[in-house]
Write a protein that holds these residues in place. Structure first.
Motif, PDB file in Angstrom:
ATOM      1  N   ILE A 299      48.428  30.839  17.621  1.00 54.38           N
ATOM      2  CA  ILE A 299      48.434  29.385  17.413  1.00 54.38           C
ATOM      3  C   ILE A 299      47.382  28.722  18.295  1.00 54.38           C
ATOM      4  O   ILE A 299      46.670  27.795  17.873  1.00 54.38           O
ATOM      5  CB  ILE A 299      49.834  28.813  17.708  1.00 54.38           C
ATOM      6  CG1 ILE A 299      50.826  29.313  16.658  1.00 54.38           C
ATOM      7  CG2 ILE A 299      49.805  27.284  17.727  1.00 54.38           C
ATOM      8  CD1 ILE A 299      52.256  28.918  16.941  1.00 54.38           C
ATOM      9  N   PHE A 300      47.268  29.204  19.519  1.00 50.10           N
ATOM     10  CA  PHE A 300      46.282  28.672  20.463  1.00 50.10           C
ATOM     11  C   PHE A 300      44.865  28.808  19.912  1.00 50.10           C
ATOM     12  O   PHE A 300      44.026  27.909  20.066  1.00 50.10           O
ATOM     13  CB  PHE A 300      46.427  29.416  21.800  1.00 50.10           C
ATOM     14  CG  PHE A 300      45.307  29.179  22.770  1.00 50.10           C
ATOM     15  CD1 PHE A 300      45.117  27.939  23.358  1.00 50.10           C
ATOM     16  CD2 PHE A 300      44.434  30.205  23.105  1.00 50.10           C
ATOM     17  CE1 PHE A 300      44.085  27.723  24.264  1.00 50.10           C
ATOM     18  CE2 PHE A 300      43.402  30.000  23.995  1.00 50.10           C
ATOM     19  CZ  PHE A 300      43.223  28.766  24.580  1.00 50.10           C
ATOM     20  N   GLN A 301      44.588  29.917  19.246  1.00 54.87           N
ATOM     21  CA  GLN A 301      43.248  30.161  18.723  1.00 54.87           C
ATOM     22  C   GLN A 301      42.987  29.399  17.427  1.00 54.87           C
ATOM     23  O   GLN A 301      41.839  29.019  17.152  1.00 54.87           O
ATOM     24  CB  GLN A 301      43.065  31.667  18.465  1.00 54.87           C
ATOM     25  CG  GLN A 301      43.051  32.517  19.722  1.00 54.87           C
ATOM     26  CD  GLN A 301      41.836  32.246  20.600  1.00 54.87           C
ATOM     27  OE1 GLN A 301      40.807  31.780  20.131  1.00 54.87           O
ATOM     28  NE2 GLN A 301      41.961  32.527  21.886  1.00 54.87           N
ATOM     29  N   VAL A 302      44.043  29.162  16.639  1.00 55.30           N
ATOM     30  CA  VAL A 302      43.853  28.638  15.283  1.00 55.30           C
ATOM     31  C   VAL A 302      43.967  27.118  15.217  1.00 55.30           C
ATOM     32  O   VAL A 302      43.249  26.465  14.441  1.00 55.30           O
ATOM     33  CB  VAL A 302      44.863  29.296  14.314  1.00 55.30           C
ATOM     34  CG1 VAL A 302      44.815  28.631  12.941  1.00 55.30           C
ATOM     35  CG2 VAL A 302      44.570  30.786  14.193  1.00 55.30           C
ATOM     36  N   THR A 303      44.845  26.511  16.013  1.00 58.00           N
ATOM     37  CA  THR A 303      45.188  25.091  15.836  1.00 58.00           C
ATOM     38  C   THR A 303      44.440  24.154  16.785  1.00 58.00           C
ATOM     39  O   THR A 303      44.848  23.002  16.939  1.00 58.00           O
ATOM     40  CB  THR A 303      46.698  24.881  16.004  1.00 58.00           C
ATOM     41  OG1 THR A 303      47.081  25.263  17.340  1.00 58.00           O
ATOM     42  CG2 THR A 303      47.481  25.694  15.005  1.00 58.00           C
ATOM     43  N   ASN A 304      43.399  24.629  17.461  1.00 60.27           N
ATOM     44  CA  ASN A 304      42.667  23.724  18.348  1.00 60.27           C
ATOM     45  C   ASN A 304      41.944  22.654  17.533  1.00 60.27           C
ATOM     46  O   ASN A 304      41.534  22.876  16.396  1.00 60.27           O
ATOM     47  CB  ASN A 304      41.675  24.500  19.217  1.00 60.27           C
ATOM     48  CG  ASN A 304      40.673  25.269  18.394  1.00 60.27           C
ATOM     49  OD1 ASN A 304      41.037  26.028  17.518  1.00 60.27           O
ATOM     50  ND2 ASN A 304      39.399  25.055  18.678  1.00 60.27           N
TER      51      ASN A 304
END
Length: 412
Positions: free
Chosen positions: A188-193
């Motif tokens: 999620i950290f990598q995708v939702t920024n």
């Protein structure tokens, strides 16, 4: 003798129900992504509110730490929704229904309280604190409360599993769950920024003139062997930050004695006048010395500084440019409201600043006119006369005329 159902069953996919288990996993992961996107875009929307003063901008590293917190927090919320889905409905392996109901209610309670706490802090602080004039990163969660950002998701994770322990023997499930929790949070950290450059670029374009002027003057300063550090450059680019206000006040204080003001301070003074930075204003019903609200050097003080240098020096040229910038604050034309869109943001702010100066100062305009007229009569400064515009006294607001005596000590 132990009653039937006293011993807790071991948790397993079969006891939860295969379909219910996997559907709960999908619900949890999907909701984690949705919550993370919601929190990230909400944070950007609230950050946009601060652009009315100084846009809240952090180093990219700090922004990514907030992104990581949002990802882990959203995953912990998703875990709670997964548990609610698992334990809803009748399950023949769960003998004590009041534990089941308690676990479901506890998960809902943790989810809602966590969202309310983070939502309240995440919305009130940007609006009330970060958006205040004078805010200069005095409150920084990463610097001051980094442990809190780490503990909130961990606490929510543990609290959810403690409620499950009332019903099942969990054995290594909590460890496996922690691994899946970490992997999901990282994904999620990598995708939702969120692309923060959208708001940053919009703010930059709105204040492009200020930024370009600061950069150009810093480059010009290098020709005089004057080096302006990046920290001072950052201060100059802000409008209302506490360090900016303090810089304006300190520069003003340097002109209030008979000492020679160094070239670096003269360049900084010119920049803050052009960008209309100011220190705190003084207001009173009894109308004290309103000229205290003038955030810059007095015109007669600039005149005295000119007399302390050789006429062909770099300092004299900068001092004449300072007078020119001060003059522009009084001769900027009024905004034609019919052509509002044709004016730049800087021109609008400067016009409003002129109107404001007419009411919060008294004699600055009159003093400035007298200093310019005096310098126009001095032939040794003839090469700088193009920097001295024509000013007509405008009797508006609290403006009044006064006579000043232009005599200075330590003249060259």
């Amino acid at each position: 003798m132990l009653k039937k159902g006293f011993l807790k069953p071991e948790i397993s996919i079969n006891k939860l129900g295969g379909r219910r288990f996997w559907t709960g996993i999908v619900v949890g992961i999907a909701s984690s992504f949705i919550f993370s996107l919601f929190f990230n875009y909400s944070r950007e929307a609230l950050r946009m509110v601060t652009s009315m003063n100084d846009l809240y901008i952090l180093p990219e590293r700090d922004f990514r730490i907030y992104d990581l917190f949002t990802a882990t927090f959203s995953t912990s919320i998703g875990l709670g929704l997964t548990i609610v889905y698992w334990l809803n409905g009748r399950n023949s392996y769960i003998k004590k229904l009041y534990y089941q109901r308690f676990a479901v209610a506890n998960s809902w309670f943790i989810v809602f309280v966590a969202i309310m706490i983070v939502g309240r802090l995440g919305s009130v602080i940007p609006i009330i604190v970060y958006g205040q004039q004078g805010f200069d990163n005095q409150l920084n969660f990463i610097r001051d409360f980094s442990l809190l950002l780490f503990c909130i998701p961990i606490y929510i994770f543990i609290a959810h599993w403690l409620s499950i322990r009332l019903i099942f023997k969990i054995h290594n499930w909590a460890i496996y769950s922690l691994l899946i929790f970490s992997l999901t949070s990282f994904l999620i950290f990598q995708v939702t920024n969120v692309d923060r450059s959208i708001i940053n670029d919009s703010y930059y374009n709105q204040n492009k003139g200020r930024y370009e002027y600061v950069n150009s003057e810093i480059k010009k300063a290098l020709k005089y062997d004057v080096n302006i550090s990046d920290s001072i450059k950052n201060i100059l680019q802000k409008k209302y930050a506490d360090r900016t206000n303090q810089l304006v006040f300190n520069l003003k204080q340097q002109f209030q004695n008979d000492n020679v003001v160094p070239l670096k301070s003269l360049i900084l003074e010119k920049i803050v006048i052009h960008n209309m930075n100011q220190h705190t204003s003084y207001y009173s019903r009894r109308k004290p010395d309103l000229d205290r609200n003038w955030s810059y050097a007095q015109p007669e003080q600039i005149y005295c500084q000119i007399q302390k240098y050789e006429s062909n020096s770099a300092e004299v040229k900068v001092l004449f440019e300072i007078l020119n910038e001060q003059s522009q604050l009084f001769i900027i034309p009024e905004i034609n409201w019919d052509d509002w869109d044709s004016y730049s943001q800087y021109e609008k702010e400067k016009s409003f600043r002129r109107r404001n100066l007419m009411y919060i100062t008294e004699t600055i305009q009159s003093k400035l006119i007298q200093v310019i007229e005096q310098l126009r009569t001095e032939k040794k400064y003839e090469i700088y006369h193009y920097l001295l515009p024509e000013i007509e006294f405008i009797d508006i607001g609290n403006q009044k005329q006064c006579e000043i005596e232009l005599t200075c000590a330590n003249m060259v």
